[in-house]
Design an enzyme around this catalytic site. Structure first.
Site, PDB file in Angstrom:
ATOM      1  N   ASP A  13       0.810  -1.195   0.118  1.00  0.00           N
ATOM      2  CA  ASP A  13       0.076  -0.007  -0.112  1.00  0.00           C
ATOM      3  C   ASP A  13       0.628   1.180   0.159  1.00  0.00           C
ATOM      4  O   ASP A  13       0.482   2.306   0.496  1.00  0.00           O
ATOM      5  CB  ASP A  13      -1.060   0.297   1.279  1.00  0.00           C
ATOM      6  CG  ASP A  13      -1.876  -1.325   1.202  1.00  0.00           C
ATOM      7  OD1 ASP A  13      -2.333  -1.793   0.147  1.00  0.00           O
ATOM      8  OD2 ASP A  13      -1.920  -1.760   2.411  1.00  0.00           O
ATOM      9  N   HIS A  43      -4.269  -2.256  -5.844  1.00  0.00           N
ATOM     10  CA  HIS A  43      -3.672  -0.805  -6.282  1.00  0.00           C
ATOM     11  C   HIS A  43      -4.603   0.143  -6.694  1.00  0.00           C
ATOM     12  O   HIS A  43      -5.368   0.042  -7.637  1.00  0.00           O
ATOM     13  CB  HIS A  43      -2.561  -1.246  -7.599  1.00  0.00           C
ATOM     14  CG  HIS A  43      -1.628  -2.160  -7.264  1.00  0.00           C
ATOM     15  ND1 HIS A  43      -0.696  -2.312  -8.132  1.00  0.00           N
ATOM     16  CD2 HIS A  43      -1.218  -3.028  -6.446  1.00  0.00           C
ATOM     17  CE1 HIS A  43       0.267  -3.240  -7.563  1.00  0.00           C
ATOM     18  NE2 HIS A  43      -0.176  -3.577  -6.407  1.00  0.00           N
ATOM     19  N   THR A 249      -7.820  -1.338   0.600  1.00  0.00           N
ATOM     20  CA  THR A 249      -8.586  -1.424  -0.450  1.00  0.00           C
ATOM     21  C   THR A 249      -9.281  -2.621  -0.517  1.00  0.00           C
ATOM     22  O   THR A 249     -10.443  -2.625  -1.162  1.00  0.00           O
ATOM     23  CB  THR A 249      -7.177  -1.470  -1.777  1.00  0.00           C
ATOM     24  OG1 THR A 249      -6.612  -0.527  -1.385  1.00  0.00           O
ATOM     25  CG2 THR A 249      -8.166  -1.119  -3.040  1.00  0.00           C
ATOM     26  N   ARG A 253     -10.412  -2.886   5.712  1.00  0.00           N
ATOM     27  CA  ARG A 253      -9.669  -2.747   7.430  1.00  0.00           C
ATOM     28  C   ARG A 253      -9.049  -1.481   7.678  1.00  0.00           C
ATOM     29  O   ARG A 253      -8.527  -0.952   6.510  1.00  0.00           O
ATOM     30  CB  ARG A 253      -8.796  -4.227   7.790  1.00  0.00           C
ATOM     31  CG  ARG A 253      -9.599  -5.486   8.009  1.00  0.00           C
ATOM     32  CD  ARG A 253      -8.236  -6.463   8.130  1.00  0.00           C
ATOM     33  NE  ARG A 253      -7.509  -6.606   7.204  1.00  0.00           N
ATOM     34  CZ  ARG A 253      -6.766  -7.690   7.052  1.00  0.00           C
ATOM     35  NH1 ARG A 253      -6.357  -8.211   8.018  1.00  0.00           N
ATOM     36  NH2 ARG A 253      -5.860  -7.941   5.817  1.00  0.00           N
ATOM     37  N   VAL A 282       3.478  12.853  -0.086  1.00  0.00           N
ATOM     38  CA  VAL A 282       4.250  13.686   0.641  1.00  0.00           C
ATOM     39  C   VAL A 282       3.159  14.967   1.023  1.00  0.00           C
ATOM     40  O   VAL A 282       3.320  15.714   1.755  1.00  0.00           O
ATOM     41  CB  VAL A 282       5.142  14.303  -0.597  1.00  0.00           C
ATOM     42  CG1 VAL A 282       5.809  15.710  -0.109  1.00  0.00           C
ATOM     43  CG2 VAL A 282       6.340  13.317  -0.539  1.00  0.00           C
ATOM     44  N   ASP A 283       1.976  15.092   0.418  1.00  0.00           N
ATOM     45  CA  ASP A 283       1.203  16.117   0.480  1.00  0.00           C
ATOM     46  C   ASP A 283       0.271  16.033   1.674  1.00  0.00           C
ATOM     47  O   ASP A 283      -0.257  16.823   2.311  1.00  0.00           O
ATOM     48  CB  ASP A 283      -0.133  16.093  -0.654  1.00  0.00           C
ATOM     49  CG  ASP A 283      -0.674  14.864  -0.991  1.00  0.00           C
ATOM     50  OD1 ASP A 283       0.255  13.791  -1.416  1.00  0.00           O
ATOM     51  OD2 ASP A 283      -1.763  14.827  -0.931  1.00  0.00           O
TER      52      ASP A 283
HETATM   53  P1  GTP Z   1      -0.654  -3.175  -2.886  1.00  0.00           P
HETATM   54  O1  GTP Z   1      -0.340  -3.687  -4.043  1.00  0.00           O
HETATM   55  O2  GTP Z   1      -2.112  -3.558  -2.353  1.00  0.00           O
HETATM   56  O3  GTP Z   1       0.352  -3.101  -1.780  1.00  0.00           O
HETATM   57  O4  GTP Z   1      -1.096  -1.313  -3.308  1.00  0.00           O
HETATM   58  P2  GTP Z   1      -0.591  -0.008  -3.576  1.00  0.00           P
HETATM   59  O5  GTP Z   1       0.832  -0.121  -3.109  1.00  0.00           O
HETATM   60  O6  GTP Z   1      -0.892   0.304  -5.010  1.00  0.00           O
HETATM   61  O7  GTP Z   1      -1.113   1.237  -2.679  1.00  0.00           O
HETATM   62  P3  GTP Z   1      -2.737   1.271  -2.529  1.00  0.00           P
HETATM   63  O8  GTP Z   1      -3.336   1.855  -3.827  1.00  0.00           O
HETATM   64  O9  GTP Z   1      -3.557   0.207  -1.686  1.00  0.00           O
HETATM   65  O10 GTP Z   1      -2.615   2.545  -1.328  1.00  0.00           O
HETATM   66  C1  GTP Z   1      -2.264   3.773  -1.779  1.00  0.00           C
HETATM   67  C2  GTP Z   1      -3.152   4.892  -1.355  1.00  0.00           C
HETATM   68  O11 GTP Z   1      -2.289   5.988  -1.227  1.00  0.00           O
HETATM   69  C3  GTP Z   1      -4.493   4.863  -2.442  1.00  0.00           C
HETATM   70  O12 GTP Z   1      -5.470   5.309  -1.811  1.00  0.00           O
HETATM   71  C4  GTP Z   1      -3.771   5.985  -3.325  1.00  0.00           C
HETATM   72  O13 GTP Z   1      -4.737   6.559  -4.056  1.00  0.00           O
HETATM   73  C5  GTP Z   1      -2.995   6.889  -2.537  1.00  0.00           C
HETATM   74  N1  GTP Z   1      -2.109   7.478  -2.829  1.00  0.00           N
HETATM   75  C6  GTP Z   1      -0.934   7.356  -3.672  1.00  0.00           C
HETATM   76  N2  GTP Z   1      -0.158   8.217  -3.891  1.00  0.00           N
HETATM   77  C7  GTP Z   1      -0.506   9.253  -3.121  1.00  0.00           C
HETATM   78  C8  GTP Z   1      -0.116  10.478  -3.270  1.00  0.00           C
HETATM   79  O14 GTP Z   1       1.131  11.201  -3.682  1.00  0.00           O
HETATM   80  N3  GTP Z   1      -0.582  11.369  -2.384  1.00  0.00           N
HETATM   81  C9  GTP Z   1      -1.969  11.006  -1.883  1.00  0.00           C
HETATM   82  N4  GTP Z   1      -2.630  12.077  -1.006  1.00  0.00           N
HETATM   83  N5  GTP Z   1      -2.308   9.907  -2.019  1.00  0.00           N
HETATM   84  C10 GTP Z   1      -1.783   8.979  -2.758  1.00  0.00           C
HETATM   85  P1  IMP Z   2      -2.379 -12.819   2.614  1.00  0.00           P
HETATM   86  O1  IMP Z   2      -1.281 -12.372   1.594  1.00  0.00           O
HETATM   87  O2  IMP Z   2      -3.787 -12.381   2.141  1.00  0.00           O
HETATM   88  O3  IMP Z   2      -2.238 -14.084   3.127  1.00  0.00           O
HETATM   89  O4  IMP Z   2      -2.068 -11.746   3.884  1.00  0.00           O
HETATM   90  C1  IMP Z   2      -0.736 -12.032   4.645  1.00  0.00           C
HETATM   91  C2  IMP Z   2      -0.233 -10.657   5.250  1.00  0.00           C
HETATM   92  O5  IMP Z   2       0.101  -9.708   4.114  1.00  0.00           O
HETATM   93  C3  IMP Z   2      -1.420  -9.740   5.775  1.00  0.00           C
HETATM   94  O6  IMP Z   2      -0.883  -9.130   6.826  1.00  0.00           O
HETATM   95  C4  IMP Z   2      -2.064  -8.978   4.776  1.00  0.00           C
HETATM   96  O7  IMP Z   2      -2.771  -7.828   5.506  1.00  0.00           O
HETATM   97  C5  IMP Z   2      -0.847  -8.490   4.251  1.00  0.00           C
HETATM   98  N1  IMP Z   2      -1.034  -8.352   2.728  1.00  0.00           N
HETATM   99  C6  IMP Z   2      -1.444  -8.992   1.809  1.00  0.00           C
HETATM  100  N2  IMP Z   2      -1.501  -8.294   0.496  1.00  0.00           N
HETATM  101  C7  IMP Z   2      -1.468  -7.080   0.955  1.00  0.00           C
HETATM  102  C8  IMP Z   2      -1.528  -5.801   0.217  1.00  0.00           C
HETATM  103  O8  IMP Z   2      -2.122  -5.531  -0.979  1.00  0.00           O
HETATM  104  N3  IMP Z   2      -1.470  -4.552   1.103  1.00  0.00           N
HETATM  105  C9  IMP Z   2      -1.233  -4.619   2.339  1.00  0.00           C
HETATM  106  N4  IMP Z   2      -0.990  -5.757   3.000  1.00  0.00           N
HETATM  107  C10 IMP Z   2      -1.283  -6.856   2.377  1.00  0.00           C
HETATM  108 MG    MG Z   3      -3.104  -1.788  -1.637  1.00  0.00          MG
END
Ligand code: GTP
Ligand code: IMP
Ligand code: MG
Length: 333
Positions: A13, A43, A249, A253, A282-283
């Site tokens: 995330d 994502h 996402t 949780r 950063v914002d």
């Molecule tokens: P995983 O593969 O599940 O680990 O996800 P991820 O790395 O793509 O991140 P995810 O989208 O789950 O969470 C990032 C959150 O931050 C999202 O709600 C984005 O829209 C938000 N986000 C990403 N970059 C920025 C930013 O520069 N500023 C702000 N305000 N929000 C951001």
């Molecule tokens: P699993 O990958 O569903 O088996 O979960 C194992 C651990 O990885 C748990 O702590 C989850 O919350 C975490 N996890 C799995 N995928 C993500 C993701 O995309 N973002 C954040 N945590 C994740």
């Molecule tokens: Mg994510």
């Protein structure tokens, strides 16, 4: 012309979706392939006022010439996959490898029904762990066994290596984060496989010699969902006060949050052989930077903080997120 890998530097995330979607448009990514675990990922891509939560397809989908592939190391939930293809209207440019493992309803039941996985580890309940378990036992189904996936089947390693050979822009998209890695993370509070850059390349079938850039993404603070240590964890009240509260996402949780961890960042840079870093949100910590697209628009405080990450890791920060939308970014490359 390059082959790049994008991975998370903390516990997932970090905003990989945002960074990858920007690169798709800016660098005209011709071929993108997802590595990583599977639909446990979420994502977020915010594009033209719409938010997409990508769990299966590469986040480059918004660039209409981008081929969207899933490497043989990725677990596929056919329902989630088909829904996403439909939602993004990308059916003509999506491909998945015949050897991708299939998540079946019984995997989801085993994940959600296990007290250990659900309550102690705090998994996403998407069936990924039990599906990888069956892959290791060599009893699970793969994509070539599924008639409804037939039209998408392609040899992903061949496609990706051919594109690299032709000098096309190729991006390999990782999921989760370095410290959720089965081997390098805080075991047992980890996901069901390694998710560092080397594994992302292997998931897709590209050898290390062909990788030009490894971009590790950090968020300006650390977040974590599920069990396991989180150094400096804030109370919910403090997180709300600072505006750092986040909701996961995939599972909805609440994400636990803590201040940026320089020691973990340094280790993530090492474990992935980072050549570049991105810092998102950063914002959120420096609100005066909201929407900035140029370094001169960042405050001194923000620039000093960014500098301190570069000093600690020894790796240049090339991308700075200043808002959730694709175009809210400072590109220093
Ligand atoms: P995983 O593969 O599940 O680990 O996800 P991820 O790395 O793509 O991140 P995810 O989208 O789950 O969470 C990032 C959150 O931050 C999202 O709600 C984005 O829209 C938000 N986000 C990403 N970059 C920025 C930013 O520069 N500023 C702000 N305000 N929000 C951001
Ligand atoms: P699993 O990958 O569903 O088996 O979960 C194992 C651990 O990885 C748990 O702590 C989850 O919350 C975490 N996890 C799995 N995928 C993500 C993701 O995309 N973002 C954040 N945590 C994740
Ligand atoms: Mg994510």
């Amino acid at each position: 012309m390059t082959c790049s890998i994008v991975v998370g530097g903390f516990f997932g995330d970090e905003g990989k979706g945002k960074i990858v979607s920007y690169l798709a448009v800016k660098d005209k990514i011709a071929v993108a392939a997802r590595g990583g675990v599977g639909p446990n990922a979420g994502h977020s891509v915010v594009w033209k006022g719409k938010t997409f939560k990508m769990r299966m397809l590469p986040s480059t989908f918004l660039y209409e010439s981008s081929r969207l592939l899933l490497g043989p190391g990725v677990l596929v939930d056919p329902d989630v996959f088909l829904r996403e293809v439909e939602e993004t209207k990308t059916s003509s440019r999506v491909g998945l490898d015949p050897q991708c493992s299939i998540i079946e309803p019984q995997h989801i039941e085993r994940d959600r029904g296990s007290n250990y996985l659900k309550s102690r580890i705090g998994t996403t309940g998407t069936g990924c762990g039990p599906c990888n378990e069956d892959r290791i036992k060599r009893i699970g189904k793969v994509a070539r066994d599924m008639p409804q996936l037939e039209k998408f089947i392609t040899d992903v390693p061949i496609e990706v290596n051919k594109a690299i050979g032709e000098g096309k822009q190729v991006l390999l998209e990782g999921t989760q984060g370095t410290f959720l890695s089965l081997f390098h993370g805080s075991y047992p509070y980890v996901t069901s496989k390694d998710v560092t850059a080397s594994s992302i390349a292997a998931d897709v079938g590209v050898g290390p010699k062909l990788i030009d850039e490894i971009l590790v993404v950090f968020k300006v603070y650390v977040s974590r969902v599920g069990g396991g240590d989180l150094k400096g964890e804030l109370s919910n009240e403090e997180a709300d006060k600072r505006g750092w509260s986040e909701v996961a996402t995939v599972t909805g949780r609440r994400r636990r949050v803590a201040p940026f961890d320089f020691k973990l960042a340094r280790r993530a840079a090492m474990l992935n052989s980072a050549t570049q870093l991105a810092v998102t949100k950063v914002d959120v910590v420096f609100p005066e930077c909201k929407g900035a697209s140029n370094k001169s628009q960042l405050s001194d405080e923000a620039n000093n903080f960014i500098k301190s990450i570069e000093v600690e890791t020894g790796v240049p920060i090339t991308l700075i997120g200043t808002g959730p939308s694709v175009e809210e970014i400072v590109d220093l490359r």
